[in-house]
Design an enzyme around this catalytic site. Structure first.
Site, PDB file in Angstrom:
ATOM      1  N   LYS A  11      -3.263   1.332   0.116  1.00 33.83           N
ATOM      2  CA  LYS A  11      -1.931   1.832   0.453  1.00 33.83           C
ATOM      3  C   LYS A  11      -1.188   2.244  -0.798  1.00 33.83           C
ATOM      4  CE  LYS A  11       0.689  -1.743  -1.122  1.00 33.83           C
ATOM      5  NZ  LYS A  11       1.687  -1.648  -2.211  1.00 33.83           N
ATOM      6  N   ASP A 141       1.477  -7.062   3.302  1.00 32.36           N
ATOM      7  CA  ASP A 141       0.852  -5.751   3.437  1.00 32.36           C
ATOM      8  C   ASP A 141      -0.270  -5.717   4.472  1.00 32.36           C
ATOM      9  OD1 ASP A 141       2.471  -4.671   1.449  1.00 32.36           O
ATOM     10  OD2 ASP A 141       1.045  -5.113  -0.151  1.00 32.36           O
TER      11      ASP A 141
END
Length: 303
Positions: A11, A141
């Protein structure tokens, strides 16, 4: 022998707004995630016991890997097994391509991949809601690594809402040989911003740029509240950002708390040109090109 392979993406935080720490010590975040085409592959096979093996490419060098007991994949297995009242079993192999300790959530990707792979291997049919809840218990996350695409994250980043994204985005990522402690970066943020507001800054312009698919608007809207403290701790990161922009990137940004630097480019061709220019510097032996947005953790089938 039954086995499952799941691929999970790295990410980038296109926007990372940080508020003043709460009473529990966590900083409230407002972030826009994008999943990009750097992946870890996790394969799990049936076994009577539990084991985890991690394979890293040569370019990652002699990184210190966690023990089986401390690995986030083991933690994911234990939480999923506990949810279903079973014992965790399986032989896991993780093939890493996401930079380790680089602000691109490689560990979170592995945890998300483990949840998906083990759910299929064990045949326990965990609901999406429960998978996301378990993912949030593993780390801020991890839920996004399940969802992928481009998404808005709030809370500690673990509350994820998909965003409209009409663009195809091209990134250059430059990992660092030396890690950068996430807690240290947050502590330095607090030192630099003793009067930080409770609510992190919004990302309205960036959300609009994603919806419009405009790389120049997206470049102008990229934001990371942790970039200044990271550069203050590691000034060479600022020099690298300047170099990438001088070589033609629309914008350079530190990924998360760093130390990986990422560069938004106008096209695939432009990304390859920037990557080639940065590769000429021996202080950056690894330069990666990736597109976004890509899918979250998903089963890989062959043939």
């Amino acid at each position: 022998m039954s086995e499952r392979t799941v691929r999970a993406p790295a990410k980038i935080n296109l926007h990372l707004g940080v508020g003043a720490p709460r009473e529990d010590g966590y900083h409230p975040l407002l972030t826009v995630y994008q999943a990009v085409g750097l992946h870890d592959d996790l394969t799990v096979r049936e076994a009577e016991t539990w084991s985890v093996e991690v394979e890293v490419p040569d370019w990652m060098g002699g990184i210190a890997l966690p023990t089986v007991e401390d690995n986030i994949v083991t933690r994911a297995a234990r939480l999923l097994a506990r949810h279903h009242g079973i014992e965790p079993t399986g032989s896991v192999h993780v093939a890493k391509s996401i930079p380790v300790a680089g602000g691109m959530a490689g560990g979170s990707a592995d945890a998300a991949a483990a949840l998906v792979a083990l759910d299929r291997l064990w045949g326990v049919d965990t609901s999406d809601e429960d998978l996301l809840r378990i993912a949030a218990d593993l780390g801020s996350d991890v839920p996004f690594a399940l969802v992928g695409g481009s998404a808005l994250g709030t809370g500690r980043g673990e509350l994820v809402e998909a965003l409209t994204d009409t663009g195809t985005w091209w990134w250059v990522a430059v990992p660092s040989r030396d890690g950068l402690s996430t807690p240290a970066v947050y502590r330095h943020f607090d030192e630099l911003h003793p009067d930080a507001p409770c609510d992190p800054p919004p990302a309205d312009d960036l959300v609009a740029a994603l919806a419009a698919g405009d790389p120049h608007a997206l470049a102008a809207a990229l934001h990371n509240d942790l970039q200044a403290p990271a550069i203050d701790l590691r000034p060479e990161l600022g020099d690298l950002l300047d170099r990438g922009e001088a070589e033609g990137a629309l914008r350079g940004l530190i990924s998360g708390s760093g130390p990986t630097c990422v560069f938004l480019c106008e096209s695939a061709e432009a990304a390859r040109a920037v990557a080639g220019a940065l590769s000429d510097d021996e202080s950056h032996p690894v330069v990666l090109v990736a597109n976004g947005a890509v899918a979250g953790a998903h089963l890989v089938t062959y043939g």
